[in-house]
Write a protein that holds these residues in place. Sequence first.
Motif, PDB file in Angstrom:
ATOM      1  N   MET A 130      49.819  36.332  46.410  1.00  0.00           N
ATOM      2  CA  MET A 130      50.142  34.920  46.230  1.00  0.00           C
ATOM      3  C   MET A 130      50.205  34.566  44.753  1.00  0.00           C
ATOM      4  SD  MET A 130      50.971  32.293  47.950  1.00  0.00           S
ATOM      5  CE  MET A 130      51.262  30.584  47.579  1.00  0.00           C
ATOM      6  N   LYS A 131      49.333  35.191  43.946  1.00  0.00           N
ATOM      7  CA  LYS A 131      49.352  34.940  42.514  1.00  0.00           C
ATOM      8  C   LYS A 131      50.671  35.381  41.904  1.00  0.00           C
ATOM      9  CE  LYS A 131      44.341  35.114  41.737  1.00  0.00           C
ATOM     10  NZ  LYS A 131      43.256  35.814  41.028  1.00  0.00           N
ATOM     11  N   LYS A 132      51.158  36.560  42.367  1.00  0.00           N
ATOM     12  CA  LYS A 132      52.424  37.068  41.852  1.00  0.00           C
ATOM     13  C   LYS A 132      53.550  36.090  42.173  1.00  0.00           C
ATOM     14  CE  LYS A 132      51.373  41.998  41.978  1.00  0.00           C
ATOM     15  NZ  LYS A 132      51.777  43.319  42.547  1.00  0.00           N
ATOM     16  N   ILE A 133      53.532  35.544  43.403  1.00  0.00           N
ATOM     17  CA  ILE A 133      54.562  34.590  43.808  1.00  0.00           C
ATOM     18  C   ILE A 133      54.497  33.349  42.932  1.00  0.00           C
ATOM     19  CG2 ILE A 133      55.391  33.130  45.697  1.00  0.00           C
ATOM     20  CD1 ILE A 133      54.259  35.191  47.616  1.00  0.00           C
ATOM     21  N   SER A 134      53.267  32.837  42.727  1.00  0.00           N
ATOM     22  CA  SER A 134      53.094  31.634  41.932  1.00  0.00           C
ATOM     23  C   SER A 134      53.568  31.839  40.505  1.00  0.00           C
ATOM     24  CB  SER A 134      51.623  31.213  41.941  1.00  0.00           C
ATOM     25  OG  SER A 134      51.194  30.938  43.260  1.00  0.00           O
ATOM     26  N   LYS A 135      53.250  33.020  39.931  1.00  0.00           N
ATOM     27  CA  LYS A 135      53.694  33.309  38.574  1.00  0.00           C
ATOM     28  C   LYS A 135      55.212  33.338  38.496  1.00  0.00           C
ATOM     29  CE  LYS A 135      49.588  35.861  37.035  1.00  0.00           C
ATOM     30  NZ  LYS A 135      49.084  37.184  36.583  1.00  0.00           N
ATOM     31  N   PHE A 136      55.795  33.960  39.500  1.00  0.00           N
ATOM     32  CA  PHE A 136      57.267  34.049  39.519  1.00  0.00           C
ATOM     33  C   PHE A 136      57.894  32.669  39.613  1.00  0.00           C
ATOM     34  CE2 PHE A 136      61.052  33.872  42.164  1.00  0.00           C
ATOM     35  CZ  PHE A 136      61.931  34.599  41.381  1.00  0.00           C
ATOM     36  N   LEU A 137      57.344  31.834  40.499  1.00  0.00           N
ATOM     37  CA  LEU A 137      57.887  30.506  40.664  1.00  0.00           C
ATOM     38  C   LEU A 137      57.678  29.667  39.418  1.00  0.00           C
ATOM     39  CD1 LEU A 137      56.754  29.847  44.335  1.00  0.00           C
ATOM     40  CD2 LEU A 137      58.999  30.499  43.509  1.00  0.00           C
ATOM     41  N   ALA A 138      56.512  29.823  38.781  1.00  0.00           N
ATOM     42  CA  ALA A 138      56.260  29.094  37.549  1.00  0.00           C
ATOM     43  C   ALA A 138      57.267  29.506  36.480  1.00  0.00           C
ATOM     44  CB  ALA A 138      54.835  29.372  37.070  1.00  0.00           C
ATOM     45  N   PHE A 139      57.537  30.807  36.414  1.00  0.00           N
ATOM     46  CA  PHE A 139      58.527  31.315  35.449  1.00  0.00           C
ATOM     47  C   PHE A 139      59.897  30.728  35.732  1.00  0.00           C
ATOM     48  CE2 PHE A 139      60.533  34.142  32.559  1.00  0.00           C
ATOM     49  CZ  PHE A 139      61.704  34.558  33.156  1.00  0.00           C
ATOM     50  N   PHE A 167      67.787  32.319  44.513  1.00  0.00           N
ATOM     51  CA  PHE A 167      67.404  32.258  45.925  1.00  0.00           C
ATOM     52  C   PHE A 167      67.067  33.658  46.446  1.00  0.00           C
ATOM     53  CE2 PHE A 167      68.711  32.754  50.357  1.00  0.00           C
ATOM     54  CZ  PHE A 167      68.024  31.729  50.984  1.00  0.00           C
ATOM     55  N   VAL A 168      67.930  34.633  46.163  1.00  0.00           N
ATOM     56  CA  VAL A 168      67.702  36.011  46.611  1.00  0.00           C
ATOM     57  C   VAL A 168      66.417  36.562  46.012  1.00  0.00           C
ATOM     58  CG1 VAL A 168      68.627  38.370  46.492  1.00  0.00           C
ATOM     59  CG2 VAL A 168      70.152  36.459  47.013  1.00  0.00           C
ATOM     60  N   ASN A 169      66.178  36.274  44.741  1.00  0.00           N
ATOM     61  CA  ASN A 169      64.956  36.755  44.085  1.00  0.00           C
ATOM     62  C   ASN A 169      63.704  36.142  44.697  1.00  0.00           C
ATOM     63  OD1 ASN A 169      66.592  38.211  42.371  1.00  0.00           O
ATOM     64  ND2 ASN A 169      66.418  36.779  40.654  1.00  0.00           N
ATOM     65  N   LEU A 198      63.269  35.091  47.801  1.00  0.00           N
ATOM     66  CA  LEU A 198      62.981  35.708  49.091  1.00  0.00           C
ATOM     67  C   LEU A 198      62.369  37.096  48.898  1.00  0.00           C
ATOM     68  CD1 LEU A 198      65.943  34.824  51.482  1.00  0.00           C
ATOM     69  CD2 LEU A 198      63.823  33.595  51.059  1.00  0.00           C
ATOM     70  N   ALA A 199      62.854  37.821  47.895  1.00  0.00           N
ATOM     71  CA  ALA A 199      62.322  39.164  47.630  1.00  0.00           C
ATOM     72  C   ALA A 199      60.854  39.111  47.236  1.00  0.00           C
ATOM     73  CB  ALA A 199      63.138  39.838  46.530  1.00  0.00           C
ATOM     74  N   GLN A 200      60.454  38.023  46.582  1.00  0.00           N
ATOM     75  CA  GLN A 200      59.062  37.892  46.165  1.00  0.00           C
ATOM     76  C   GLN A 200      58.106  37.832  47.358  1.00  0.00           C
ATOM     77  OE1 GLN A 200      57.473  37.713  43.023  1.00  0.00           O
ATOM     78  NE2 GLN A 200      59.409  38.629  42.381  1.00  0.00           N
ATOM     79  N   VAL A 201      58.609  37.397  48.509  1.00  0.00           N
ATOM     80  CA  VAL A 201      57.776  37.357  49.712  1.00  0.00           C
ATOM     81  C   VAL A 201      58.153  38.499  50.656  1.00  0.00           C
ATOM     82  CG1 VAL A 201      57.270  34.909  49.578  1.00  0.00           C
ATOM     83  CG2 VAL A 201      59.325  35.653  50.782  1.00  0.00           C
ATOM     84  N   GLY A 202      58.840  39.508  50.114  1.00  0.00           N
ATOM     85  CA  GLY A 202      59.103  40.735  50.861  1.00  0.00           C
ATOM     86  C   GLY A 202      60.168  40.652  51.919  1.00  0.00           C
ATOM     87  N   THR A 203      61.174  39.786  51.738  1.00  0.00           N
ATOM     88  CA  THR A 203      62.221  39.688  52.746  1.00  0.00           C
ATOM     89  C   THR A 203      63.576  39.503  52.070  1.00  0.00           C
ATOM     90  OG1 THR A 203      62.893  38.586  54.797  1.00  0.00           O
ATOM     91  CG2 THR A 203      62.072  37.175  53.026  1.00  0.00           C
ATOM     92  N   ALA A 204      64.606  39.447  52.865  1.00  0.00           N
ATOM     93  CA  ALA A 204      65.966  39.265  52.363  1.00  0.00           C
ATOM     94  C   ALA A 204      66.797  38.631  53.453  1.00  0.00           C
ATOM     95  CB  ALA A 204      66.573  40.604  51.956  1.00  0.00           C
TER      96      ALA A 204
END
Length: 524
Positions: free
Chosen positions: A1-10, A376-378, A380-386
Amino acid sequence: MKKISKFLAFTVITSLLIGVMEISGFAAEKKPITLKVQWFPTVTYDNFLELQSENPGKLTGWLAFEWIANLFARKNPNIKLEFVPAISQSRSEPLLTALAGGTAPCWYYAPQDNMESVISKGLAADITDYVKDWEGAKKIPSTLWDPCWRNGRCYGVIRDLVSSMTVAYRKDWFKEAGIFNAKGEPAVPDNWTIKDFTDIAIKLTDAKKKRWGWAITSTSWGAGWFTGEIWSVIMGIPRTVPDKTFKYTWRCGPAEEWAKPLQFLKDLLWTHKCALGGMTYDFGTAYKEFDAGRVGMSFKMDGTLRNYALNEGKPGFLWGSKVGVAPFPIGAGDLKYGDYWTNYYVMNPTLSKEEKDAAWKLQDYCFMNGEGRQTFVNMLAQVGTAQSLFPVYSNLPESIANLMPVEWRKVIEKDVIGIPVGPSRTRGTGQAYNVPLRNWNIMKDHIGNAVEAIVSNPNADPLKIAQDMKKKIDSVVLNYKVEETTKEDFKRYYTALGEYYQKNFPEYYKEYFLGYLEKYYKVW
């Protein structure tokens, strides 16, 4: 979840930093412009985390759609997005009413098998000037884009994903059964035929191990699709023919022709005993037999293949590394069939020039070749899907792309999507030639009933069943006449169909089509 949050913050920070920059494409004028959209509601959240916290029950995909709408709004403050409820497909009366009343969205879907009709009716704006120097144009397979063009002008573009169907097979089963291609790989042979398909199904079958080669769908919906739209097309039979008396427009194809796919299914199930089947075998049941390890081959859509790839290494799931992908076997003559489809994006033709510029900018950014679509594609990839393993414009992140076997993409791109589109797709509606085939879905119900008769009785006679099916279809499904359809329309349609076969499948053209033309098709 931290990785997702960092990505979204970026993502948020990056979007704010570049928000003052113009994205590529046609820039809309800076005066206020309002666009009606139907694919995401208008939102004004300051960040994705706020959006996510207020909508915890929404699918990640829809949250991502709303977020890229936010990014677009930040970059284009003069363009206001006004959400309107989804409208029916472009063949319907609601769209005509909305266009006339000025309430239609700026873009909408056009179904693949009806694009010619959409263009003919003036429901699609000419977007040639937008696509002529567009980077995304270089990425679209010509076989998919051809229906959007007429007389050198373009009236639509495809989505960033293409759905397709192939034959999936268990490579580990092939190896155990000694089934190898010319390269020594556990795979189907190149350019395999219906006979090869049957032989492989027989070799895979081992009743003691509770293994069979195939599963036959027999309920009306599943059987109508597979038998009515796949096996019958592969075998190249005339599924419908013009009424020679011209009292009606269409008649069901000859019973002796429809008996061919029915006999094929009977042989698999009752003669060779290499297939599973029964009255309750619907589309989902046949799929599950493959996943459960009871059949070694199955029709699969790319969405299911995606799941195999994403589940690689997870206990309790079928892994992509154990699954091979093949095109449909070659049928009559050299006839190949690629079952693939996409919806086309069509621009509202009633928009002003300024509105069209803004609409193109929006669509490219959010749904096609632009930065928003890649974001958008990136996400979805952050949560392991496509959304798809086969995007047209965007690039799959390595975390997802590396899960997909390279041979899958080769097969789908070359042997499925690479097969040219002809005047007759799966439904063979011929609407662009003014020879529409109505009630096809009802006709499929009767095809399904015929398959049920085959799987429920080992002594069933395919010809008699086909005769009964034809009688019912002629009397209750195709018992109409399209008054505006002329013999000249049929001539144009079958001439175009013949040219398609002659160019792409010359053996089928010579050995089958010309005979069918003289015997069944020619009413002029």
